[in-house]
Design an enzyme around this catalytic site. Sequence first.
Site, mmCIF file in Angstrom:
data_model
loop_
_atom_site.group_PDB
_atom_site.id
_atom_site.type_symbol
_atom_site.label_atom_id
_atom_site.label_comp_id
_atom_site.label_asym_id
_atom_site.label_seq_id
_atom_site.Cartn_x
_atom_site.Cartn_y
_atom_site.Cartn_z
ATOM 1 N N TYR A 91 0.810 -1.231 0.000
ATOM 2 C CA TYR A 91 0.000 0.000 0.000
ATOM 3 C C TYR A 91 0.837 1.272 0.000
ATOM 4 O O TYR A 91 2.047 1.214 0.127
ATOM 5 C CB TYR A 91 -1.097 -0.022 1.073
ATOM 6 C CG TYR A 91 -0.782 -0.161 2.547
ATOM 7 C CD1 TYR A 91 0.450 0.134 3.102
ATOM 8 C CD2 TYR A 91 -1.802 -0.568 3.413
ATOM 9 C CE1 TYR A 91 0.662 0.029 4.461
ATOM 10 C CE2 TYR A 91 -1.598 -0.677 4.782
ATOM 11 C CZ TYR A 91 -0.362 -0.376 5.303
ATOM 12 O OH TYR A 91 -0.158 -0.473 6.638
ATOM 13 N N GLU A 92 0.183 2.392 -0.242
ATOM 14 C CA GLU A 92 0.862 3.684 -0.458
ATOM 15 C C GLU A 92 1.867 3.622 -1.596
ATOM 16 O O GLU A 92 2.910 4.269 -1.554
ATOM 17 C CB GLU A 92 1.576 4.154 0.826
ATOM 18 C CG GLU A 92 0.680 4.449 1.992
ATOM 19 C CD GLU A 92 -0.407 5.472 1.685
ATOM 20 O OE1 GLU A 92 -0.181 6.321 0.798
ATOM 21 O OE2 GLU A 92 -1.472 5.399 2.302
#
Lengths: 589, 589
Positions: free
Chosen positions: A429-430
Site C-alpha cells: 500500500y501507499e
Amino acid sequence: MTYRAPVAEMAFTLRHVAGLDRAIAEGLHGDLSEDLVDTILEEAGRFANDVVAPLNRVGDRHGTPLKDGVVTMPPGYREAYRAWTEGGWNALPGPVEYGGQGLPVLLNAACIEMWNSAAMAFGLGPLLTAGGVEALSRHGSEELRARYLEKLVSGEWTATMNLTEPQAGSDLSVMRTRAEPAGDGSYRISGEKIYITWGEHDLTDNIVHLVLARLPDAPAGTRGISLFLVPKVLPDGSRNALACAGIEHKLGIHGSPTCTMVYDGATGWLVGEPNRGLACMFTMMNNARLGVGLQGVAIAERAYQQALAYARDRRQGRAASATEGASAIIEHPDVQRMLLTMKALTAASRGICYLTAEAIDRAHRATDEAGRKAAQTRASLLTPVAKAFSTDIGIEVASLGIQVHGGMGFVEETGAAQHLRDARIAAIYEGTNGIQAIDLVTRKLPLEGGAVVRGQIGAMRLVVERVLKEGGPAFGHTAPRLRETIESLDRATGYLLKALGSNRPEEALAGATPYLRLFGLAQGGACLALSALAANAATKAGDTDPAHPARIALARFFAENLATGARGLAETVTGGGGFLQDGALALAG
Amino acid sequence: MTYRAPVAEMAFTLRHVAGLDRAIAEGLHGDLSEDLVDTILEEAGRFANDVVAPLNRVGDRHGTPLKDGVVTMPPGYREAYRAWTEGGWNALPGPVEYGGQGLPVLLNAACIEMWNSAAMAFGLGPLLTAGGVEALSRHGSEELRARYLEKLVSGEWTATMNLTEPQAGSDLSVMRTRAEPAGDGSYRISGEKIYITWGEHDLTDNIVHLVLARLPDAPAGTRGISLFLVPKVLPDGSRNALACAGIEHKLGIHGSPTCTMVYDGATGWLVGEPNRGLACMFTMMNNARLGVGLQGVAIAERAYQQALAYARDRRQGRAASATEGASAIIEHPDVQRMLLTMKALTAASRGICYLTAEAIDRAHRATDEAGRKAAQTRASLLTPVAKAFSTDIGIEVASLGIQVHGGMGFVEETGAAQHLRDARIAAIYEGTNGIQAIDLVTRKLPLEGGAVVRGQIGAMRLVVERVLKEGGPAFGHTAPRLRETIESLDRATGYLLKALGSNRPEEALAGATPYLRLFGLAQGGACLALSALAANAATKAGDTDPAHPARIALARFFAENLATGARGLAETVTGGGGFLQDGALALAG
C-alpha cells in the site's frame, strides 16, 4: 511475550544517526530540549507498552465485523484510542495554530514506530489522519481548515484517503468517481472506492474522507482529477450519502478495517484547485510513505524482540562452546546469525527512516532557502528508499522470526506468524515497492542532474573515512566492506543516470528494484556505522553502557554479512537488463 | 485461476537436467519406456488439475475440526483420496513385492510436485506414508511387513512420523515417551507427541503411527531411542490406546491436521533394533526431506502460474513500449522482473530436486557397487540443498506472487496469500533449514575428504564449458556469470573444509546458511544451463517449440540477475564469522 519500546536505542538513533542534537543546537526546533525529547520518548514508550501492545492479538482475532453499515472495532480499541488522543499523541506533530504541538516529524517518527510495533492495525489509522491534516493544511480553504483541522489534529475525528477503484490501482488516470457542482459551493460525489483503510469504524463521531474524483468538464487522465473532502457526518449533524459496503478478508492487519466505500451523491467540498487533486494527494502520500516505512521497521522490531526472547528461553542441543546440558538456542551460531540479521536489518531501516524524517523537518525549518531546498530534495530522494527497503525488511525479519521459533512459529497462538501476515501489506500500500523503485530511479535520481544522489553518496563516503580514522579493531572489516557497498551504489547510479540521459528508460526501469535494495544496503550500512562511531566515542569517553560495543558489533555484522550482497546487486543493475529483449520470450514458453 | 500441471516442462527437466533418458537407456528402470513416462506424467497432471486442485481453497477454509477425538477432513478430501489411491498414485514408487509399481523415485518426484502444487495440505499426507513404507521395508520384521506394507503401499492406510515432543524438537536426545515390554513381543507405549501431521483423520480405516520412544533400560541421549509401529486400530479390530488430544491452529496448510497425539499404554511393535530408532527414522526423514523440497517447488510453481495469469490480465499504466491505452502489467519491466525471478527460481529448485531424486534412484539401481556408492553420496550431499533451498524459494516466490497482485494479493479471496501461508512451514518441518545447512556443511562436505562436493563442483564446471562451446548469443553472459558463481562456491567450500579440518567447527556453522544458498545458486544455475543447452540443441535440430528459446532466456536471466549474489555470499561465508566473537555482545546490547 509483549513489546517493550526500545526507547534508548531510538533516542540514540535520533541523535547520532539522524542528527536531532544538531538540529536542536541550531535552533530549528524552538525551545525543544534534549531532555524533553527523552521525556516524550519515555512516555510514548510506556503508553505503547501498556495500552497499545495488548491490542495486537485481540485485533488479529476479533477483526472488524461489518453489520448493517456499522463496523465494530476490536474490543479495547475505542478506550485505547480515546486515551491516546487525550494523551496528545495524535496532536504531537500537528500545526500549533490548530492545537497541535508542532514537534519535529523526526520525533514523531520514533513515536509512529512505537505505535505500530505495539499494534500495527491500531497505528495505521492515525497515519491516514496525519496525511489528511497535511493535505488540508496545505491545500484546504480557510473555511475547511477552520471546520475540520482542529478535530483532525487532536484525533477527535479521523481521516481517510480514497484513491483506488477496482480498475484504478497503481494507475489513477482511469479513475471514474464523479463530482457534480451543487450550485452552493459544494459538490455531489458519486462512485465506489476500494481498499479504504479505516473507511468506517466506531472509534470517533465523524470520519473525514478525502476523495479523488472527476469534475464534469475534467480532462482525461491524471490531469483531470480533483480532491474533495467528504465527511461521514455533515456540519448540520445529518449523515452524508456514503456508506461502507464491504470489508476485505485480509491476510493480516485484521484489526484495521479495509472498506469498500460507496458515495451516492454525497456532499463534499473541493480541496485545492480543480484538476490538481493528484498533487494534493501526493502531499498526503509522501508523508504516508515514510509512515509505512516506519511500519516496516516497527514490525521488524517487534518480531526481533519476540524471537530474541524465545531464543534465550528455548533450550535445544548443545552448542560447541558448552560442556553439558542443553544450550539456549541463542548459543547456536546459525540462530545467532538469524537474530543478528534481524537486528541489523531493523536498525538499518530505522536509520534510513529517521534520516528521511530529519530531512523533512529541515525542508520546513531550515533558516535559509538553500538549506530548505537541499533538505527537500534529500527527503524526496530518501522517501522511496525509506518506504520500500524498510517494508521489504519488515517481511524478511518477520519471516526469520518465525524460523527462529521452529514449529512453534507456524502455530498462530505463538504470535510470530501474525507479524509476517501484518508486515506483508506494507510492501503494497501507499504505492507498491515496485512503484517506489521506479520513483527513485526515474524521478529522484535525475534531481538536479544527479547532484542530489551524488551528494548523498558523498555523505556516505565521509562515514567510511571516519570509520577508517576513528574505528578500532572492533570494527573489523566494516570500512572496506562499506566502501565497496557505496562504490557499487555509485557504479549502479552512474549506469542508471546514463541510461536515463540516453533515452533508454526501460533499462533504468529494469534495474529499479535491485537498485533500491542496493541503495538501502549502502545507506543502511552508513547509518549503522554512524551509530557505531558515536558508540565508540562514548566508550572512549568512559561510558560503560554495554549498548555501545553492541552497536559497533552490529555495524560490523551488517557490513561483513549483509552488505556483501551489494556488488552482485550492482552487477544485476548494470548487466541484468538482457531480459528486456528476451524476457517476454522467457515468460511465453 | 486454477493449476495446470506443467507436464512438458517437467518431462524436459526429467530428461535433460536429471538424465532420466540416460538411466532408461542404461536399463536401470527395467522396461520403463520414455513413452510410458510421458503417459504417466500426463495422467498424473490430469488428476492433479481436475481432482486435487479444487481441494486447495476448500481445505484452507474448512480446516480439519477435531470433535470428541474425531478429525473431520475438508469436504471432498475423502473422495479425492480414495480416487487417488485407486488410481494407483500412492503405489507408484512402492516395492513391487507389496503391490507397488516400483517406478523411479525421479518419476514420482514430478508427481509429488503435481499433488502438492494442486493442494499442498492434501499432498502432504502421502509423503508421510511413503516414509513409513521406506522405514518398514528397510527395518520392519517380516511379520510387520506382511501385516502393514501392502495397505501402506496402496494408500488404503496412511502412516505418520512421531518424533517431536514439547521439550524435544530439533534435539531428539531429550525425548521422554516410554515403551514397556508387554511380555508377548509387543510393547506398551506412553507419552505425548506434538506436530503429528495427519495424526488423526477420517480418510482411511486405519492409521499406522511410527513412534520414537525409550525402552526401560535405554541409554540416555539419542542412542537410547527406539522406533515402534503403533496402529490406530489393532489387528483384532479394537481401538488402540491412543488419541488425538488437540489440533494446531496454524498459519497455513489448514487442510492438513497437525495433531497432538497421546499414547496411553498403546500397543506397539519394535521396528528395527532396540536403541537404533533414530537411524530408522532417518531412513524416513531423508526421503521426506526431498518430498518437502518438492513442496517448495510445488508452491512456487502454483504461485507463479497464478501471478502470470493475473499479470497478463490486469491492465494498469502504459508501458514504455506501448503507444496507447493501458498495458497489461506484464509489459512493465519491474513486473517482468518479478515474474522472471519467480519462474527462474522455481525451475532452478525443480532441477535440484529432480537431480537429487535421480541420485537416489541410481544409489539403489546402478549395476555396479561403485556406481551405487557414488550416487548414494551425491544424494546425501544434495538432499539438504534440495530441501532447504527449494523451500526458501517456495516462500520467496509465493511472497513475490502476492506482490505481483498488488492490493488484491493481500485479500484472501484472491488465493495468492494462501500460497505464502502454506509455503512457510516447509522451511521448518523435517528439520529446519538451519539444520539442513548444518547437515550440509558438517556432515556432507567432509564426505570422502571433500571429494564428493569437489566432484559435484567439477560437474558444474563442465556445464559452463559446454555453454562456452555450444551456446550462441542468446546465452548472453550465462557462461561467465555461472562460472563466477561456481568459483565462488569452490572458494567457500575450501574455506569451510579447512575450518572443519582445523577443528574450528563454529566457523563452519556460522557460514552454513549462506553457504547452502550459494550452493543452490550454483547448482540451480547449472541445472538451468543444462536445460538451455538441450533446448539449444533441439532448436538447432529444427524443433520450433517456443519453450526452447524460453529455456535459454530463463537460464540467462538467472545467471545475469540472480546468480550475481554468489560472490557476496562467498564473502559472507569466508569473512562473516566475526560475529562468533562479538555476536553475543551485539545481541546483548
